[in-house]
Design an enzyme around this catalytic site. Sequence first.
Site, short mmCIF file in Angstrom:
data_model
loop_
_atom_site.label_atom_id
_atom_site.label_comp_id
_atom_site.label_asym_id
_atom_site.label_seq_id
_atom_site.Cartn_x
_atom_site.Cartn_y
_atom_site.Cartn_z
N ARG A 73 30.11 87.95 43.93
CA ARG A 73 31.39 88.34 44.54
C ARG A 73 32.47 88.29 43.47
NH1 ARG A 73 35.60 84.77 47.60
NH2 ARG A 73 37.05 86.41 48.23
N GLU A 348 33.31 81.38 49.85
CA GLU A 348 33.62 80.37 48.81
C GLU A 348 33.37 78.99 49.38
OE1 GLU A 348 37.59 80.43 47.11
OE2 GLU A 348 37.52 82.61 46.90
C1 GBH Z 1 40.51 79.39 46.94
O1 GBH Z 1 41.73 79.00 47.49
C2 GBH Z 1 40.74 80.62 46.14
O2 GBH Z 1 40.26 81.76 46.81
C3 GBH Z 1 40.23 80.56 44.74
O3 GBH Z 1 40.81 81.58 43.99
C4 GBH Z 1 40.49 79.20 44.17
O4 GBH Z 1 40.20 79.12 42.80
C5 GBH Z 1 39.68 78.22 44.95
O5 GBH Z 1 39.91 78.31 46.32
C6 GBH Z 1 39.87 76.77 44.53
O6 GBH Z 1 41.17 76.35 44.78
O7 GBH Z 1 44.02 72.12 54.03
O8 GBH Z 1 41.73 71.52 53.87
O9 GBH Z 1 42.34 73.69 53.28
C7 GBH Z 1 41.80 77.71 48.01
C8 GBH Z 1 42.72 77.62 49.20
C9 GBH Z 1 44.02 76.32 50.60
C10 GBH Z 1 42.14 75.33 49.58
C11 GBH Z 1 44.63 74.96 50.82
C12 GBH Z 1 42.71 73.98 49.79
C13 GBH Z 1 44.13 72.65 51.05
C14 GBH Z 1 43.09 71.75 51.69
N1 GBH Z 1 43.19 76.30 49.44
N2 GBH Z 1 43.59 73.98 50.90
S1 GBH Z 1 42.76 72.31 53.31
#
Ligand code: GBH
Length: 447
Positions: A73, A348
């Site tokens: 992906r 992911e």
């Molecule tokens: C993804 O985003 C992205 O698609 C990617 O590009 C990035 O490198 C990867 O993850 C790692 O960060 O409240 O439990 O969800 C991550 C999105 C949203 C994940 C906020 C963490 C906080 C914890 N993020 N979230 S939770």
Amino acid sequence: MRKFPEHFVWGTATSSFQIEGGRESRGESIWDQFCKNPGKVLNGDHGEVACDHINRYKEDVQLMKDLNVPWYRFSISWSRIFPNGDRVVNEEGLQFYDNLLTELEQQGIKPAVTLYHWDLPQALQDKGGWMNRDIVEEFAHYCDVIFDCFGDRVSNWITHNEPWVVSWLGYGSGEHAPGYRDIPGFLKAAHHVLLSHGVVVKRFRERGLQGEIGITLNLNSSYPFNENASSVEAAVRWDGFLNRWFLDPVFKGQYPADMLEHYSVYTDFSFVKEGDLDTMSAAVDFLGINYYSISYLTHQPGAWLEAGHEGGGHRRTSMGWEVYAKGLSDLLIRLKNDYDNPVIYVTENGAAYDDEVTNGEVHDPERVQYLQEHLDACLDAIDADVDLRGYFAWSFLDNFEWAFGYCKRFGLVYVDFETQQRIPKESAKWFQQVILNNGLKIQQQYT
Ligand code: GBH
């Protein structure tokens, strides 16, 4: 051995800005500009070179092949195709993805392509970006060009990666590019992202293309921290903010009523036009979910949505995110129940740890454990009849971790950012075995 279903899709994932580099051969994106803003990205890191994948894609695809990962992906950089955010196409940019697809085809690796993973041409942000409704047509035009060129070579399309991140972190909290702190802006941006998703799904159908198309949402499980009614309500609000605000338009053609009420103090929603929700709910072939962690909520006056975050006492990755794999099976089962049993891919899942190279090797047992537990959770969900079709580990390579720059390593493959040397970590070899077995060994020992 706990087996996965036959034909289960296994892959790794990346995104354009995080790995490509090759800044000189594309237009400026909002992330290029954001990186120049002092204090926004750790250590002043930027994406000008990143993993230099633009020049090294052949060896990277070879490495995927060596690791036996059958799917890949990746995302297409809008600003590489339309450097100036107008309709003048950069042939060299198209050529790069053509070459990449050819390389994948030659190695027998199947592509899953994300059309937007956050790197908006800056020129379009100058016109308001996702806050300006005109972007919907601009995005659809960009996707049209991509479908014209590659529509018959890609079987799996993802319109958007994580609309919550695009709209909230980009326009609401300002932690991501373009860095606005504007609640109505967040809601407007989210609406236009989802609308553009629906428009592109419709165009895809009109073309009669053979592949599948869907959207990837970042979803988590939001639990009340304790049994207080106010905590339960806070968890419902957080779920509405993070999950339902995006799921409901796509799967039910409506915004959740409770959240409409919470948000009504910020906006009159005049940006929602007749027919938009019908467009947004154009039938998708699958739902992609990116799952990392969970939240525990309490009622906290003064906080955003009056929701306070508490620790759940689980171990944490080097992002500080708690590791709780049952959050993934809970989420998958909930999606099956609340959204009419959609086809799901985990697009992911993964973890950052402070990897180090010793004697040319990277020993990362914590990542192996993270992946093992989450794959186990996938199997639990499959046992509960969730229609889970595949799993993509984030990420193939260590890469530019947005506001954290290069210090957070999510890769199955280690990257030395000085020399660009790639070293498959132990987790990559472990993942290779899982794929070969199409199953998990029970009670794997970690040392
Ligand atoms: C993804 O985003 C992205 O698609 C990617 O590009 C990035 O490198 C990867 O993850 C790692 O960060 O409240 O439990 O969800 C991550 C999105 C949203 C994940 C906020 C963490 C906080 C914890 N993020 N979230 S939770």
